[in-house]
Design a protein around this motif. Sequence first.
Motif, PDB file in Angstrom:
ATOM      1  N   UNK A  58      -5.573   6.633   2.764  1.00 16.21           N
ATOM      2  CA  UNK A  58      -4.318   7.756   2.394  1.00 16.21           C
ATOM      3  C   UNK A  58      -3.472   6.960   1.115  1.00 16.21           C
ATOM      4  N   UNK A  59      -3.278   5.869   0.455  1.00  8.37           N
ATOM      5  CA  UNK A  59      -2.062   5.319  -0.285  1.00  8.37           C
ATOM      6  C   UNK A  59      -3.027   5.514  -2.124  1.00  8.37           C
ATOM      7  N   UNK A  60      -4.725   6.194  -1.876  1.00 13.98           N
ATOM      8  CA  UNK A  60      -4.676   5.882  -3.095  1.00 13.98           C
ATOM      9  C   UNK A  60      -6.617   6.994  -3.481  1.00 13.98           C
ATOM     10  N   UNK A  61      -6.581   7.486  -2.087  1.00 15.48           N
ATOM     11  CA  UNK A  61      -7.895   7.985  -2.697  1.00 15.48           C
ATOM     12  C   UNK A  61      -7.649   9.754  -2.610  1.00 15.48           C
ATOM     13  N   UNK A  62      -7.897  11.029  -3.118  1.00 10.71           N
ATOM     14  CA  UNK A  62      -7.064  11.814  -3.417  1.00 10.71           C
ATOM     15  C   UNK A  62      -7.175  12.275  -2.471  1.00 10.71           C
ATOM     16  N   UNK A  99      -3.091  -1.458   1.601  1.00  9.99           N
ATOM     17  CA  UNK A  99      -1.952  -0.770   0.662  1.00  9.99           C
ATOM     18  C   UNK A  99      -2.850  -1.032  -1.250  1.00  9.99           C
ATOM     19  N   UNK A 100      -2.034  -2.241  -1.172  1.00  6.03           N
ATOM     20  CA  UNK A 100      -2.507  -2.176  -2.749  1.00  6.03           C
ATOM     21  C   UNK A 100      -3.693  -2.472  -3.678  1.00  6.03           C
ATOM     22  N   UNK A 101      -4.262  -2.565  -2.610  1.00  5.11           N
ATOM     23  CA  UNK A 101      -5.497  -1.854  -3.512  1.00  5.11           C
ATOM     24  C   UNK A 101      -6.106  -0.365  -3.337  1.00  5.11           C
ATOM     25  N   UNK A 102      -5.063   0.301  -2.514  1.00  8.86           N
ATOM     26  CA  UNK A 102      -5.558   1.707  -2.673  1.00  8.86           C
ATOM     27  C   UNK A 102      -4.651   2.441  -3.050  1.00  8.86           C
ATOM     28  N   UNK A 103      -3.638   2.176  -3.867  1.00 14.23           N
ATOM     29  CA  UNK A 103      -2.461   2.427  -4.652  1.00 14.23           C
ATOM     30  C   UNK A 103      -3.213   1.803  -6.130  1.00 14.23           C
ATOM     31  N   UNK A 118       2.728  12.933   1.862  1.00 14.64           N
ATOM     32  CA  UNK A 118       1.325  13.672   0.841  1.00 14.64           C
ATOM     33  C   UNK A 118       2.005  12.500  -0.540  1.00 14.64           C
ATOM     34  N   UNK A 119       3.154  12.495  -1.220  1.00 19.94           N
ATOM     35  CA  UNK A 119       3.711  12.238  -2.202  1.00 19.94           C
ATOM     36  C   UNK A 119       2.855  10.337  -2.238  1.00 19.94           C
ATOM     37  N   UNK A 120       2.799  10.068  -1.201  1.00 22.39           N
ATOM     38  CA  UNK A 120       2.146   8.618  -1.058  1.00 22.39           C
ATOM     39  C   UNK A 120       1.446   8.175  -2.113  1.00 22.39           C
ATOM     40  N   UNK A 121      -0.059   9.287  -0.919  1.00 24.52           N
ATOM     41  CA  UNK A 121      -1.763   9.641  -2.164  1.00 24.52           C
ATOM     42  C   UNK A 121      -1.431   9.793  -3.891  1.00 24.52           C
ATOM     43  N   UNK A 141       9.536   5.572  -8.219  1.00 28.18           N
ATOM     44  CA  UNK A 141       8.823   6.613  -7.854  1.00 28.18           C
ATOM     45  C   UNK A 141       7.208   6.275  -6.922  1.00 28.18           C
ATOM     46  N   UNK A 142       7.201   4.752  -7.767  1.00 28.30           N
ATOM     47  CA  UNK A 142       6.181   4.142  -6.792  1.00 28.30           C
ATOM     48  C   UNK A 142       6.414   3.600  -5.386  1.00 28.30           C
TER      49      UNK A 142
END
Length: 244
Positions: free
Chosen positions: A36-40, A103-107, A158-161, A149-150
């Motif tokens: 949810x935090x990094x994959x489209x 979450x860090x790895x996702x981003x 949504x914006x998080x992704x 922003x980050x």
Amino acid sequence: MLLTLLATFHWSNLLQPQFYVENGGLWLLLFVVFAETGLFMGFFLPGDSLLFVAGIYAHTITTKAGEIVPGLANQFLDLIGLGTIRNEWIDLFVLSGLIAVAGILGNSAGYWTGQKVGPAMYGWRDRLLFKKKYLFQARDFYQRHGGLAVIGARFLPLIRTFAPIVAGIVQMDKSKFHFFNVVGSIAWVVSMIFSGYFLQKWIFAQFGFDLKEHLEVIVLAIVFVTTAPVLFKMIWGKIADEKS
């Protein structure tokens, strides 16, 4: 158990945070946060509400049979041989630490993806859903407000992704991105996990009201609170554009 789950599964379950906690436990929770935090394609997954519910179940979980068993953090403590520890603070910090890393790895994955596709996008022609000027506007914005922003995107569905992907596309400074990525992930996870745990504990002690029995209402409230700023900005921006 798997056959029972498949027989009762409905796609709407994917929007219910308790579904992940009850059927996948800690490991599915970590994957969902990563996605949810990094994959489209992870934009539709629950984020804030999932962490809030995870906080409620951090220390103990009440089964459908009424039995109280160790919570989500215990699944990791068992793995490293420390499953006999029963302390709410240890459970909260262990769970928060694991989710923050996810979450860090996702981003980071989102940023890497944006870096790979970004250079080619500057050569694209303008289309219905793509305007090259938006890339330059985003680049200017991230140069001036990249850290905000980050971090801020962590708290916005949504914006998080998409925020880390855009950061990679516009080539935001790598060290700056990773610093604010870590800060934002820790702030987001700790605030949600601790809020879920202690709010549940306080409300139950003061009013005898168990949030676990009313998770649907809690989730709807969290979704409304977190999406309201985005909706307000979109509506207000549209009104301002029409007036101008």
